[in-house]
Design a protein around this motif. Structure first.
Motif, PDB file in Angstrom:
ATOM      1  N   GLN A 250       0.792  -1.254   0.111  1.00  0.00           N
ATOM      2  CA  GLN A 250       0.024   0.263  -0.067  1.00  0.00           C
ATOM      3  C   GLN A 250       0.794   1.144   0.152  1.00  0.00           C
ATOM      4  OE1 GLN A 250      -2.721  -0.316   3.272  1.00  0.00           O
ATOM      5  NE2 GLN A 250      -3.059  -2.448   2.722  1.00  0.00           N
TER       6      GLN A 250
ATOM      7  N   GLY B 285      -7.031  -1.039   0.156  1.00  0.00           N
ATOM      8  CA  GLY B 285      -6.394  -1.409  -1.254  1.00  0.00           C
ATOM      9  C   GLY B 285      -6.481  -0.445  -2.576  1.00  0.00           C
TER      10      GLY B 285
ATOM     11  N   MET C 125       0.159  -8.464  -1.530  1.00  0.00           N
ATOM     12  CA  MET C 125      -0.932  -7.778  -0.350  1.00  0.00           C
ATOM     13  C   MET C 125      -1.031  -8.853   0.662  1.00  0.00           C
ATOM     14  SD  MET C 125      -2.390  -5.008   0.112  1.00  0.00           S
ATOM     15  CE  MET C 125      -2.587  -4.104  -1.410  1.00  0.00           C
TER      16      MET C 125
END
Length: 204
Positions: free
Chosen positions: A104, A143, A176
């Protein structure tokens, strides 16, 4: 073992009046599986140059935990420390790996838009990466559904959220999920990240 600089989360212990830097022990163990020695960096941006000079890292890893300040997070010292680490890694062309919050941060760094998302905490996703299907964990509440140039998506969740990415020309990789939380470690994660950190072929 080759050294890598590893960012840390910030934990606030109000009862003790402390702000602590912290790491999941599993992350250090997972990185050791790839032959690299994780050197945690305290969340003090003024110290990054000193750690860099003494450790002489071969790569930088941005760990998970904490929301970014731009998303309401309460650890601005972490954002500042990771900014210094990213700037130095890019300046020297060293591999830069972002895991969960770390990915991120990289999306935000390169001008991407992050947002709150639902259905990604405490679940799993089936992702297609290259020609292989990959089962991953998911613990993130923020996200991106699109990436700015020069970032390229490598995998998406079922709802279109980007789950893995790379830079089009620089050694920058984002995942992620938390590969260190798998028991046993997924050999695909170990091979992929090892290849990346050692600047071999990866994510194909």
């Amino acid at each position: 073992m080759k050294p890598v600089l590893l960012s840390q989360r910030v934990e606030c212990l109000a009862a003790r009046g402390e702000r602590r830097d912290a790491l999941d022990q599993r992350l250090v163990h997972w990185l050791a599986e790839m032959g690299v020695l994780a050197v945690p960096v305290p969340n003090n941006p003024a110290l990054v140059a000193h750690y860099w000079a003494h450790v002489k890292p071969v790569a930088v890893v941005l760990s998970g935990g904490n929301d970014l300040a731009c998303l309401g997070g309460d650890a601005p010292e972490r954002d500042a420390t990771e900014l210094a680490l990213v700037n130095q890694a890019l300046a020297e062309g060293l591999p830069l790996l972002g895991l969960c919050r770390g990915m991120q941060f990289l999306i935000h760094y390169f001008g991407g838009e992050l947002q709150a998302i639902e259905g990604h905490v405490g679940t799993r996703h089936q992702l297609q990466i290259g020609n292989a299907w990959h089962d991953v964990n998911s613990y993130h509440g923020c996200g991106a559904y699109a990436l700015p140039d020069p970032l390229c998506a490598l995998a998406y969740a079922e709802d279109g959220c980007v789950e893995a990415m790379r830079h089009s020309s620089l050694p920058v990789l984002g995942l992620m999920w938390h590969p260190e939380r798998e028991t046993p470690y997924n050999p695909l994660d170990v091979a992929r990240v090892s290849d990346f950190l050692m600047q071999r072929r990866y994510m194909e």
